[in-house]
Design a protein around this motif. Structure first.
Motif, PDB file in Angstrom:
ATOM      1  N   GLU A 198       0.717  -1.078   0.150  1.00  0.00           N
ATOM      2  CA  GLU A 198      -0.003  -0.074   0.133  1.00  0.00           C
ATOM      3  C   GLU A 198       0.842   1.371  -0.058  1.00  0.00           C
ATOM      4  O   GLU A 198       2.001   1.226   0.298  1.00  0.00           O
ATOM      5  N   MET A 238     -11.583   6.645  -7.406  1.00  0.00           N
ATOM      6  CA  MET A 238     -10.256   6.512  -8.043  1.00  0.00           C
ATOM      7  C   MET A 238     -10.333   5.912  -9.288  1.00  0.00           C
ATOM      8  O   MET A 238      -9.597   5.820 -10.203  1.00  0.00           O
ATOM      9  N   ILE A 257      -1.270   1.354  -7.844  1.00  0.00           N
ATOM     10  CA  ILE A 257      -1.253   1.209  -9.362  1.00  0.00           C
ATOM     11  C   ILE A 257      -1.309   2.608  -9.785  1.00  0.00           C
ATOM     12  O   ILE A 257      -0.690   3.072 -10.869  1.00  0.00           O
ATOM     13  N   PHE A 258      -2.511   3.414  -9.542  1.00  0.00           N
ATOM     14  CA  PHE A 258      -2.563   4.669  -9.898  1.00  0.00           C
ATOM     15  C   PHE A 258      -1.452   5.671  -9.906  1.00  0.00           C
ATOM     16  O   PHE A 258      -1.027   6.347 -10.887  1.00  0.00           O
ATOM     17  N   PHE A 318      -8.030   6.433 -12.657  1.00  0.00           N
ATOM     18  CA  PHE A 318      -6.835   5.340 -13.122  1.00  0.00           C
ATOM     19  C   PHE A 318      -7.311   4.845 -14.218  1.00  0.00           C
ATOM     20  O   PHE A 318      -6.426   4.776 -15.385  1.00  0.00           O
ATOM     21  N   VAL A 325      -9.153  -1.895   2.636  1.00  0.00           N
ATOM     22  CA  VAL A 325      -8.072  -3.047   3.268  1.00  0.00           C
ATOM     23  C   VAL A 325      -8.125  -2.877   4.747  1.00  0.00           C
ATOM     24  O   VAL A 325      -7.987  -3.851   5.457  1.00  0.00           O
ATOM     25  N   SER A 350      -6.347  -6.346 -11.311  1.00  0.00           N
ATOM     26  CA  SER A 350      -7.269  -6.330 -10.007  1.00  0.00           C
ATOM     27  C   SER A 350      -6.805  -5.841  -8.686  1.00  0.00           C
ATOM     28  O   SER A 350      -5.416  -5.582  -8.813  1.00  0.00           O
ATOM     29  N   TYR A 351      -7.186  -5.346  -7.565  1.00  0.00           N
ATOM     30  CA  TYR A 351      -6.566  -4.801  -6.572  1.00  0.00           C
ATOM     31  C   TYR A 351      -7.613  -5.105  -5.281  1.00  0.00           C
ATOM     32  O   TYR A 351      -8.621  -5.561  -5.337  1.00  0.00           O
ATOM     33  N   ARG A 352      -7.153  -4.724  -4.277  1.00  0.00           N
ATOM     34  CA  ARG A 352      -7.759  -4.774  -2.983  1.00  0.00           C
ATOM     35  C   ARG A 352      -8.418  -3.493  -2.722  1.00  0.00           C
ATOM     36  O   ARG A 352      -7.568  -2.365  -2.667  1.00  0.00           O
ATOM     37  N   SER A 353      -9.528  -3.423  -2.327  1.00  0.00           N
ATOM     38  CA  SER A 353     -10.475  -2.046  -1.724  1.00  0.00           C
ATOM     39  C   SER A 353     -10.578  -2.217  -0.319  1.00  0.00           C
ATOM     40  O   SER A 353     -10.584  -3.477   0.441  1.00  0.00           O
ATOM     41  N   ILE A 382      -6.589   7.342 -17.218  1.00  0.00           N
ATOM     42  CA  ILE A 382      -5.118   7.105 -17.389  1.00  0.00           C
ATOM     43  C   ILE A 382      -4.593   6.003 -18.160  1.00  0.00           C
ATOM     44  O   ILE A 382      -3.724   5.911 -19.069  1.00  0.00           O
ATOM     45  N   LYS A 426      -2.378  -5.741  -3.809  1.00  0.00           N
ATOM     46  CA  LYS A 426      -2.121  -4.052  -3.630  1.00  0.00           C
ATOM     47  C   LYS A 426      -3.326  -3.354  -3.493  1.00  0.00           C
ATOM     48  O   LYS A 426      -4.469  -3.935  -4.387  1.00  0.00           O
ATOM     49  N   THR A 427      -3.275  -2.004  -3.458  1.00  0.00           N
ATOM     50  CA  THR A 427      -4.483  -1.143  -3.441  1.00  0.00           C
ATOM     51  C   THR A 427      -4.369  -0.605  -4.791  1.00  0.00           C
ATOM     52  O   THR A 427      -3.359  -0.397  -5.344  1.00  0.00           O
ATOM     53  N   MET A 428      -5.480   0.118  -5.204  1.00  0.00           N
ATOM     54  CA  MET A 428      -5.504   0.791  -6.599  1.00  0.00           C
ATOM     55  C   MET A 428      -4.660   1.822  -6.301  1.00  0.00           C
ATOM     56  O   MET A 428      -4.079   2.430  -7.457  1.00  0.00           O
ATOM     57  N   GLY A 429      -4.504   2.574  -5.221  1.00  0.00           N
ATOM     58  CA  GLY A 429      -3.629   3.728  -5.153  1.00  0.00           C
ATOM     59  C   GLY A 429      -2.237   3.447  -5.289  1.00  0.00           C
ATOM     60  O   GLY A 429      -1.691   4.231  -6.005  1.00  0.00           O
TER      61      GLY A 429
END
Lengths: 240, 240
Positions: A117, B217, A220-221, B221, B161, B156-159, B224, A215-218
């Motif tokens: 994260e 987000m 990746i973004f 994301f 958390v 994919s990712y975790r939201s 982009i 991981k979180t989208m944060g």
């Protein structure tokens, strides 16, 4: 390597952290209601170390993520055969506390609950600016002491729009080894067990899109944001 | 234009949607506990209409977002003076139901709770693939009928958390006006009041970073991602 054991789950009717509320309202004349939770806004910080050309992330065991994986493992195990008694018991709201020990063969490894994260924290100090709160988190979690004025706001957005709807603001911080004043790791008093992890810039985009690394989208973004906005400055080529 | 009124908030001890659990465990020998909620995984879909060169988003009133804004408006109003009785009552877990009517002067406009989001849905049908669920959401919410095979997995990712830890999987779908079979808008039976919104490609990056437009987000994301991965195909230049 995390070691997780003695897992027990109980229904939780009086959480200090999760307090459901119900709001009823009229929308364009239609009566509706919605369950939601109050929570704090938050900040997150993409940290780039200009000495080592690495991103600085935090890695931690997340019980909620782990429980998701455990749930999936149980479902898989119990299909197509009938669900085990252990699984039934732990799914019941009114049931007795369920012990994961009993079904330990189904326990996923601790790594299933570990996520990468951005350094982040809650906006729970009304006297501090978002930048000041972000600065404290960078220091506590990652051990870098940077002035709040060096934090660059990337953008803000809404998270968990169905449940919390809180606002998250993302910052970018450039640090150097000279700013490193401690090992970081969070506040043990608050129960934080945080590992500081470096991701080299040239591996960042591969890391971002590798779904085997939770991981979180944060993460990746922000890596892509850096690629688009900061990469020219650092004269590197990365694969998106 | 949404009209929201008759807002009432009550503590909610038996939500069908939000059910807190507590997990206790040993992490590297340290006893810890964490409150979490079970929730479903989810899918989201970036939809690009190749006829009009627009992204297709959904826009809806989110009670949780609205309540966040209301809370902030109350805090601002009650500072530096003492908090009003209304505000106190509605903050109390054990208090009587609080009526927003009483403090209607503090009510933010309904637009404060409206967010722009990707078309999305919960993974709550075990027999369907993620692609099939995503396909249904594109049809129900946005009115485009595209085969599941045309959905491209982005990542994919975790939201959430800290609270839910659910897995979100993001897809990309190219549609054309020929695929449009209905107006979309969600399932009124499920209480969905969804507005389908088009964002022209040439305005997308400005839209993504305009903080005055509340969004998730996922929207930022995915725009982009499109810019980096799909723009060459559509021979457009966008400002990041």
């Amino acid at each position: 390597m995390e070691e997780i054991n003695n897992i027990e789950i109980v229904p939780c009717t009086e959480s200090n952290y999760l307090q459901p509320f119900r709001v009823s309202y009229n929308q364009n004349g239609t009566k509706k209601s919605w369950d939601f939770m109050r929570t704090h806004d938050s900040v997150s910080v993409l940290i780039f170390n200009t000495t080592s050309h690495c991103f600085v992330l935090v890695k931690q065991f997340r019980p909620a993520v782990y429980m998701c994986e455990w749930e999936k493992a149980k479902t898989k195990t119990s299909q197509p055969a009938e669900k085990s008694e252990e699984a039934e018991a732990s799914e019941s709201q009114e049931g007795q506390p369920a012990s994961a020990e009993e079904s330990s063969s189904q326990l996923p490894p601790a790594s299933a609950g570990v996520t990468y994260e951005l350094c982040a924290g809650l906006v729970d100090k009304p006297d501090l600016s978002l930048e000041e709160i972000a600065r404290q988190e960078v220091l506590e979690e990652c051990g870098y002491d940077v002035p709040a004025s060096k934090l660059k706001r990337i953008t803000s957005y809404r998270s968990g729009v169905g449940v919390t709807g809180a606002k998250q603001t993302m910052f970018y911080a450039e640090v150097s080894d000279d700013n490193c004043v401690s090992a970081g790791g969070g506040e043990p008093r608050e129960g934080e067990l945080i590992e500081v992890v470096k991701v080299p810039l040239h591996e960042a985009m591969t890391f971002a899109y590798d779904e085997r690394t939770p991981k979180t989208m944060g993460v990746i973004f922000s890596f892509i944001w850096f690629h688009n906005n900061m990469s020219p400055k650092y004269k590197i080529s990365t694969n998106v």
